[in-house]
Design an enzyme around this catalytic site. Sequence first.
Site, PDB file in Angstrom:
ATOM      1  N   HIS A 167       5.608   5.611  13.329  1.00  0.00           N
ATOM      2  CA  HIS A 167       6.306   4.770  12.362  1.00  0.00           C
ATOM      3  C   HIS A 167       7.507   5.539  11.830  1.00  0.00           C
ATOM      4  O   HIS A 167       7.432   6.746  11.591  1.00  0.00           O
ATOM      5  CB  HIS A 167       5.368   4.399  11.213  1.00  0.00           C
ATOM      6  N   CYS A 169      10.298  -1.322  12.817  1.00  0.00           N
ATOM      7  CA  CYS A 169      10.673  -0.272  11.872  1.00  0.00           C
ATOM      8  C   CYS A 169      11.747   0.646  12.431  1.00  0.00           C
ATOM      9  O   CYS A 169      12.676   1.041  11.723  1.00  0.00           O
ATOM     10  CB  CYS A 169       9.442   0.527  11.463  1.00  0.00           C
TER      11      CYS A 169
END
Length: 353
Positions: free
Chosen positions: A112, A226
């Site tokens: 992430h 993301c």
Amino acid sequence: MEQAGNAGLGTGGRRGADVVWRRAPWRWAPALLCLVAAAADGSSQRQWPVPYKRFSFRPEPDPYCQAKYTFCPTGSTIPVMKDDDVIEVFRLQAPVWEFKYGDLLGHMKIMHDAVGFRSTSTGKNYTMEWYELFQLGNCTFPHLRPEMNAPFWCNQGAACFFEGIDDIHWKENGTLVLVATISGNMFNKMAKWVKQDNETGIYYETWTVQASPEKGAETWFESYDCSKFVLRTYKKLAELGAEFKKIETNYTRIFLYSGEPAYLGNETSIFGPTGDKTLALAIKRFYYPFKPHLTTKEFLLSFLEIFDTVVIHRQFYLFYNFEYWFLPMKFPFIKITYEEIPLPNRNKTLSGL
């Protein structure tokens, strides 16, 4: 890539429908081939990759859509910095679901991404990231609600900004590194752009769809996740004059590989009163094995169904821009990569973001 998993909601339909959706994919093949051939007639005129659709405003989430983990629980508004403030910009990266699985997914390079900021005049730190409102599973696959004819999607992604940087979270199994220094004025301009980007780019897209893993292969669809938010932020800062350090930066990407996609239609044209019942049933049957909260036996059966459809019969239905596409799948079908994408040069842009 944040917080994989489906919200705590059940899917599925009546028992009779279950039986129909579980029928072998090849029983539908003749009718579907005709539908795909007809849809492909105008595909040569299409723009690849298909542009990500933006909207004039962000809609309120449907109450049916519930997240297992609260989205942006400590979020705050982006502060206004003094124009002459010096702001440090940090690249942040950590394994997905680190709070639950530690560095497990980090070993598979499923990461992430986020951006950190530090005001040198106040000493305050900030974190900015973009991820799913209802977890990754809901953004990737729909719910099949018995009271609705069409698949129901709980798919929104959004930016989250809050004060502080969790140093341990980003450093222990990931990355926390200074990539640029900007002025407070540049930060304020970026903040205005973030608001506009967040209001117009409302949904998450998991997959990047390409013709093959080879370099230069045709890209049919780009992901919107993301890492793409981080890349867009870096791009905007470069346009505003930020000078980035020369360091290697890698990002997780999830690929599907297929031949040229065929456009099938939207919810109304497929599932509406005058829609195509054969195609509608085929799409719902495709999504049925992806329902959440399965027992071990149900999971194994669903996995076999998915393998049979995607690998053996090379079929995949993609929902993109609130429209449905048929993907004629190709080897190696799906792949997770951890690819280097360089930091941008000052006043130069990156394509495809």
